[in-house]
Design a protein around this motif. Sequence first.
Motif, PDB file in Angstrom:
ATOM      1  N   SER A 152       0.700  -1.345  -0.116  1.00 34.88           N
ATOM      2  CA  SER A 152      -0.092   0.041   0.099  1.00 34.88           C
ATOM      3  C   SER A 152       0.849   1.275   0.041  1.00 34.88           C
ATOM      4  O   SER A 152       2.105   1.273   0.067  1.00 34.88           O
ATOM      5  N   GLU A 155       2.921   1.780   3.059  1.00 32.82           N
ATOM      6  CA  GLU A 155       4.000   0.815   3.233  1.00 32.82           C
ATOM      7  C   GLU A 155       5.079   1.156   2.321  1.00 32.82           C
ATOM      8  O   GLU A 155       6.287   0.898   2.720  1.00 32.82           O
TER       9      GLU A 155
ATOM     10  N   GLY C  56      -6.534  -1.381   3.880  1.00 26.89           N
ATOM     11  CA  GLY C  56      -7.428  -1.925   2.894  1.00 26.89           C
ATOM     12  C   GLY C  56      -8.362  -0.639   2.212  1.00 26.89           C
ATOM     13  O   GLY C  56      -9.325  -0.999   1.569  1.00 26.89           O
ATOM     14  N   HIS C 225      -5.966  11.193   5.270  1.00 30.88           N
ATOM     15  CA  HIS C 225      -5.432  11.006   6.562  1.00 30.88           C
ATOM     16  C   HIS C 225      -5.356  12.056   7.538  1.00 30.88           C
ATOM     17  O   HIS C 225      -5.012  12.047   8.756  1.00 30.88           O
TER      18      HIS C 225
HETATM   19  N1  LIG Z   1      -2.884  -5.944  -6.305  1.00 34.44           N
HETATM   20  C1  LIG Z   1      -2.532  -6.316  -5.236  1.00 34.44           C
HETATM   21  N2  LIG Z   1      -1.733  -7.594  -5.105  1.00 34.44           N
HETATM   22  C2  LIG Z   1      -1.263  -7.927  -3.578  1.00 34.44           C
HETATM   23  N3  LIG Z   1      -1.627  -7.305  -2.630  1.00 34.44           N
HETATM   24  C3  LIG Z   1      -2.108  -6.078  -2.638  1.00 34.44           C
HETATM   25  C4  LIG Z   1      -2.675  -5.398  -3.989  1.00 34.44           C
HETATM   26  N4  LIG Z   1      -3.405  -4.345  -3.849  1.00 34.44           N
HETATM   27  C5  LIG Z   1      -3.331  -4.157  -2.551  1.00 34.44           C
HETATM   28  N5  LIG Z   1      -2.746  -5.291  -1.536  1.00 34.44           N
HETATM   29  C6  LIG Z   1      -2.508  -5.300  -0.223  1.00 34.44           C
HETATM   30  O1  LIG Z   1      -3.341  -5.071   0.615  1.00 34.44           O
HETATM   31  C7  LIG Z   1      -3.413  -4.424   1.582  1.00 34.44           C
HETATM   32  C8  LIG Z   1      -4.305  -3.181   1.373  1.00 34.44           C
HETATM   33  O2  LIG Z   1      -3.544  -2.173   0.523  1.00 34.44           O
HETATM   34  P1  LIG Z   1      -4.556  -0.819   0.499  1.00 34.44           P
HETATM   35  O3  LIG Z   1      -3.936  -0.202  -0.995  1.00 34.44           O
HETATM   36  O4  LIG Z   1      -5.902  -1.021  -0.012  1.00 34.44           O
HETATM   37  O5  LIG Z   1      -4.159  -0.120   1.570  1.00 34.44           O
HETATM   38  P2  LIG Z   1      -4.818   1.483   1.995  1.00 34.44           P
HETATM   39  O6  LIG Z   1      -5.655   1.065   3.186  1.00 34.44           O
HETATM   40  O7  LIG Z   1      -5.146   2.166   0.878  1.00 34.44           O
HETATM   41  O8  LIG Z   1      -3.293   2.035   2.779  1.00 34.44           O
HETATM   42  P3  LIG Z   1      -2.572   3.254   2.544  1.00 34.44           P
HETATM   43  O9  LIG Z   1      -3.293   4.157   3.324  1.00 34.44           O
HETATM   44  O10 LIG Z   1      -1.167   3.242   2.895  1.00 34.44           O
HETATM   45  O11 LIG Z   1      -2.876   3.744   1.111  1.00 34.44           O
HETATM   46  C9  LIG Z   1      -1.775  -3.971   1.723  1.00 34.44           C
HETATM   47  O12 LIG Z   1      -1.293  -4.832   2.571  1.00 34.44           O
HETATM   48  C10 LIG Z   1      -1.395  -4.145   0.273  1.00 34.44           C
HETATM   49  O13 LIG Z   1       0.064  -4.544   0.349  1.00 34.44           O
END
Ligand SMILES: Nc1ncnc2c1ncn2[C@@H]1O[C@H](COP(=O)(O)OP(=O)(O)OP(=O)(O)O)[C@@H](O)[C@H]1O
Lengths: 273, 358, 270, 327, 406
Positions: A152, A155, C56, C225
């Motif tokens: 993400s 990360e 997520g 955020h």
């Molecule tokens: N296409 C993908 N393939 C594998 N893992 C994924 C994929 N998309 C997201 N992930 C994993 O799913 C989890 C959620 O990701 P997401 O991007 O939705 O986070 P987020 O809540 O938007 O975080 P951030 O605030 O850091 O953007 C993360 O651990 C990410 O590594």
Amino acid sequence: MLDAEDGETLLEVNNIEVIYNHVILVLKGVSLSVPKGGITALLGGNGAGKTTTLKAISNLLASERGEVTKGSILYRGEPVAARNPAALVSRGVIQVMEGRHCFEHLTVEENLLTGAYTRKDGGAAIRRDLEMVYDYFPRLRERRKSQAGYTSGGEQQMTAMGRALMSRPETILLDEPSMGLAPQLVEQIFQIVKAVNEGEGVTFLLAEQNTNVALRYAHYGYILENGRIVMDGPAAALRENPDVKEFYLGMSDEGRKSFRNVRSYRRRKRWLA
Amino acid sequence: MLYREAGDFKTSYRDDGQTFPIRLDRVAYYAVLIVAFLIVPFVINDYWANAVVVPFLIYAIAALGLNILTGYAGQVSLGTGGFMAVGAYAVYKLMTTFPEINIIIHILLAGGITAIVGVLFGLPSLRIKGFYLAVATLAAQFFLVWLFNKVPWFYNYSASGQITAPTRTVFGLAVTGPSTSAAAKYLICLLFVFILAWVARNLTRGTLGRKWMAIRDMDIAAEIIGVNPLSAKLSAFAVSSFFVGVSGALLFSVYLGAAEVGEAFGINKSFLVLFMIIIGGLGSIFGSFAGAAFMVLMPVVLKNLLVGQFGWATDLAAHFELMIVGALIVFFLIAEPHGLARLWALTKEKLRLWPFPH
Amino acid sequence: MNTQTDIAIADRQLGGTLMELRNITLRFGGVEAIKNISFDIREGEIRAIIGPNGAGKSSMLNVISGFYVPQEGEVWFRGERRGPVKPYEVARLGIARTFQNIALFDGMSVLDNIMTGRLHRMKAGFLSQALWWGPAEREEIENRAQVERIIDFLEIQNIRKTPVGRLPYGLKKRVELARALAAEPQLLLLDEPMAGMNVEEKEDMSRFVLDVNDEFGTTIALIEHDMGVVMDLSDRVVVMDYGRKIGDGSPDEVRNNQEVIDAYLGVAHD
Amino acid sequence: MDQLVFAAEVFMNGLMTGVMYALVALGFVLIFKASGVFNYAQGVLALFAALTLVGIQQGQVPFAHLINSIFGTHLEYFGWTVPVVLAILLAGAVMVLLAFLVEKLVLQHLVGQEPIILFMATIGLAYFLEGLGDVMWGADIKNLDVGLPQGISESIESVSANWFGYGFFIDRLDIWAAIIAALLVTALVAFAQYTKQGRAMRAVADDHQAALSVGISLRFIWVMVWSIAGFVALVAGIMWGTKSGVQFSLSLIALKALPVLMLGGFTSIPGAIAGGLIIGVGEKMFEFFIGPMIGGATENWFAYVLALLFLVFRPQGLFGERIIERV
Amino acid sequence: DLVVPNLSYRTGAYGANGTQYADGFNDYFTLLNERDGGIGGEKIQVPECETAYNTEKGVECYEATKDSGALVYNPLSTGITYQLIPKVSVDKKVLYTPGYGRTSAKNGTVFEWIFNAPANYWDGASVAIKYLLDENGGDLNGKKIALVYHNSAYGKEPIRTLQVLAEKHGFTLTQLPVDAPGQEQKSQWLQIRRDRPDYVIMWGWGVMNQAAIQEAANIRFPMENFIGIWWSGSEVDVKPVGAQANGYKALTFHGVGTDYPVYDDLQEYVIEPGKASQGGEHVGSVLYSRGMYAALVISEAIRKAQELAGTPEIDPEQLRDGFEQLDITPERLTELGLPDFGPEIKMTCDNHGGSGMSRMQQWDAKAGKWNLITEFTEPDQDVLKPLITEDSEAYAKEAGVTPRDC
Ligand SMILES: Nc1ncnc2c1ncn2[C@@H]1O[C@H](COP(=O)(O)OP(=O)(O)OP(=O)(O)O)[C@@H](O)[C@H]1O
Ligand SMILES: Nc1ncnc2c1ncn2[C@@H]1O[C@H](COP(=O)(O)OP(=O)(O)OP(=O)(O)O)[C@@H](O)[C@H]1O
Ligand SMILES: [Mg+2]
Ligand SMILES: [Mg+2]
């Protein structure tokens, strides 16, 4: 906290001008100096030229077809222009680029290890630092085997920070470290900056939009607008400056302004005539 | 301060969207058209027509076509030679089967047939991307060449597999066949170039062009904002192949007069046209012309210079020609990776600012 | 705390359910990015999704916009269950969005980028386009006029013709918003629209978000955020952590929820 | 039964040919992996390496033709010959020098550009090297002999004759090629996957700027990789040059390597081998059994069509890195 | 001056072959200029132009030279020839394509400006089969012959003739196309190894020749049973294969080696004074000899034309007449310092191809030279005549040419 006044100056930017593509003038005479062991913040709006300044310092402009046409940048008294970016890292200056720039196809751990590319102090020390980074960012430990491209946004930001720490630098140039990070993590990242700064004496120059946090942790700040430094001073002083309060901290006289009220009025910065 | 846009205000969206917003450009454009249509035909001779201008015009069409696909829609193709062959063989079959129908219609039909073939070979682009796609399009290249070589129907069962263009006329003037005058060759090619360039410009500035560019710049995002990748990619393949087909038809019928598929439409053609658009500038109509001019003219100029002026042995000259063309390609890329078109645009931008540096 | 704001929210009339997500679960190989989450978005509201990094949130938006297909769960839109759809079909249904890692078309000018937002409304035939005659030209001018209104609204007139690749981050975000708005969506999804902005710019952006919501009645779901922004702007907030939903409710409810404080806010936010 | 035995023979020969293709494909993979550059010049590189090797071995005067035509001299040979091993080492050194120059004069100025631009630059390079090779060593056909055996392997023939009643044809040169390819691949895989430089190399391929920013010297990585690729080109040049002489057409074997790459994945070293074997077997079997029915000469397109079909199911090739699709 | 452009190729995939031919062509004219002061007192200019075997460059070269008073073209490429056939007919230039080009151009009534004496591809195919007939006591019934050919217009030329001959003589013909450039021929040769044809005939050019001979050696195909057309029978094709190529046969329509008196003159007037094309590296090689032979035929035609026109300064039309009445007798060849070098060439208005005679040569690897093993043999005109009429008439119809009366 370190007193910026009597420290030795590590990095000095003298009146530089940067032009992209031979026609777009972006920096119009920027000067700043970064004292050893300090945390210096570079603040300013979008497109002010913060990223450009940082890239000029670590000599990364060439690949964007930009060039420094005037002025000089000295690191420990030596012009950085004379060295290629890789050599600058060996000299101890590393940049965490805006927009993360992780190596997508490498795993998170491999990304971190590339940070140690220039190090010569052996595998054991590198492993120790890897552990240290994982301690700072436990989330990365969980994702160590994932391809960085699939992590993400936050990360990836942590990976980029961790990668820079892995090079055991003397100076870190941080471009928008807080971008896209959850609030407690922003705080945490700055805590780490502070810890690394105090514990290991690493010098920081950070470009930030999040003026609030930046000025809480920095010692000294510069405000850049439209390719010029419009204001500078010790962080504490800047925090008290009414203009800074109004435009960069979002405070009105009665405390924090609500984002809902923004519609009702709009004042312009004086210095942008 | 001759060249500038200050004072050149636009008062309607139509004016603002026109091709040459700056007056000086507009004037230059019309001047070029007048010279090209009204003066050149009277002065052109065989050498200029056959060695330089006609191939330049024909390749410009091919480059426009590939530029639509690669430059605008971002799908790298190395099948251009094969698609040109489709155009050439289609026009040959049409010319010999329906001799009474006007050749211009045949050429357009040949383009249409190529468009269909192009769409077929474009289907994999939905799955395959980037250089993988580029290499995959080579499948089209080699397969088509093989097909035209192997199936005698395509070359009317001639003994050697060569095809030869019979004489055909437009308004009583021969435009194909051996007795075609230089001016006639030139004019028919110019006509196609002019119309197709105009169509290309229209397509690329409108809805379809935006879809293509969106797919090129970021296909996932494009899909999420509502671009159907299937129709966008396939329409790019179709339009591009139409152009390429027309250029293949012209190359064979007007320029070469006779052709053998492996020799005239081999893999080298594919690369040649790709070089043209990269050197000229991806995603630029002007760039297609600049690139075609560069790749057609440069070898001729070098040869005339080295052999004609300096009297070098032809083989040394030929080897040096390769080295110089290679070095020039690299040089131009370093000077401006986005091609001659961008170099030109930057020059203009500087002119506009002149006498100030920025 | 600002009392004025609270009153404003209380006054707002929320419509019926526009979108409902039921028991969504999304997995990538071993990673379970979303675990059995349900929530709804009501017509006309500003719905925020917050949570730590990697929770997520973006994946959730991707599910809504049809880019990720959840292994389990249902998506209901305008009272109908949405079957398997392609992302571009979702866009045509009236859902537009911006992206966390800006996804603009770098090779095009700002104007062209925004025009792409209206692509699925432009219907001129191929021939008309090729000849630039009749419907194509008319349509271009009509849509251009619409886009110009958005450009004025977002105050980006002066960069109309600039290639977006050259723009600074903040402006890119604004252009992205413009592109999404150009689609005149019913539901607008914003993934961290204010990341990388300073307060002044966030204020501008907030103003745009509020105006869009007010003037066009567009429903908005946003990930952000900056708690100040979230608390001030949104009507209701969903909180995610590690793919689970740990809170859902008005800003006040959420910020006092202990689980949310532990997982995300760190300290109680004012 | 007969058909089966023939099929087996064709299969084996397909494998062997595949190895020869893979040798060329390897060079592509290396450079692609390290810089995201699709190196069109790889075939010309092989030609140039082989020309250089023969030239050195036979004591040819470089640029003889040019010198002669300027000064009216009649230089051709120095009059000595260089032992094979030394000649290979010297040719290798020339390739390193070339890598250095390429970095210095071309790549360095194109840091951070899009892949297609870099691809185009390698095309310019290919043109240049093609001309240079000719000017330096002359355009006539040269014989390359580094002592590799050639011709049917009698032992395999007699063994298989015993077993199947039909002596298999396997070229001894091909057997050598297979051995060398196996060694090369093992070494290269180990290098790319488990060393710091290998990791840096992959990082560079992902993001030039970021690599610079963590202190990876693009210059060093590129010189290193182009040197290795030059060396691989030399090996490929030796094998192909032994097979069919050193001359211009050698540069065209690159075209046979492309479907191999596509199928194996542009970024995978083992993929180059696997792809090579599949393509080799596939095209030979097809040409042998189906070819006669449809007029033959199917090899060129069949390899590509096979690879294309493969890609439709796996867009990144067999072992290529997954194409990251995220927003 | 008389202008005879040399559209040569010294680069690209066939550069190694083209170079030798071009040298021979240049040197012979240099010899005439140096020794005799030209032809009939007119110097000959041979402007060279590089085509790289590429049709478009060929056209460019043609256009670049045609206005300089060029008389005759000899592009040494079947592709370029096809390209130029319609053009020369309009521009009224002579096209001389000995041993290559369009076979049916032999029919002078349709192809007024094209000459391809002394032999064409169909002659070659027929002579090769005749040779095999001789070897087999006149009977090829039940024999298997494989044709390995360059998969292009050039390589496909003999197929039709061979098919007719196969029917006539009862042998079976297997066709094995090889795509350019032709380095990789494993499947073709595995097929040959399996099918065990009695003979292999090859129509190759460039690297394909050498690769084929190498593969033949690899599968231990008897070299004596392997016959190449004249374009597959030069030193560059066999030398790289080494000792294993010993015994390989190829057709030729001219002599080889330097055992001819003309070489003394060449040495004296051309090579020694440093006037040889490219330093005279390739003197005496098969392709060099062929280039020289082409130059010789052209110069004889010029001489004839001058004689007919009564002036040394001739134009292409007069040269065409010279070609049409050309008669190079064995005596004339001896006079020219090349006794028994080629067959008698006698052309007429309707026969632009001469007698079609050629002979067989065989490679002696140890001595490193080609030996002539047969006399000049005539092809089977009964078979070829109708084929040529058919093909040329088809062309006439397609291109709208009305055949001349001769
Ligand atoms: N296409 C993908 N393939 C594998 N893992 C994924 C994929 N998309 C997201 N992930 C994993 O799913 C989890 C959620 O990701 P997401 O991007 O939705 O986070 P987020 O809540 O938007 O975080 P951030 O605030 O850091 O953007 C993360 O651990 C990410 O590594
Ligand atoms: N590669 C480039 N080519 C042309 N112009 C550029 C380029 N990169 C940046 N610019 C211009 O330079 C100016 C300064 O950009 P820069 O990225 O340094 O700003 P910034 O202060 O970092 O802004 P932000 O906070 O949005 O990141 C902007 O106006 C931008 O348009
Ligand atoms: Mg920035
Ligand atoms: Mg996210």
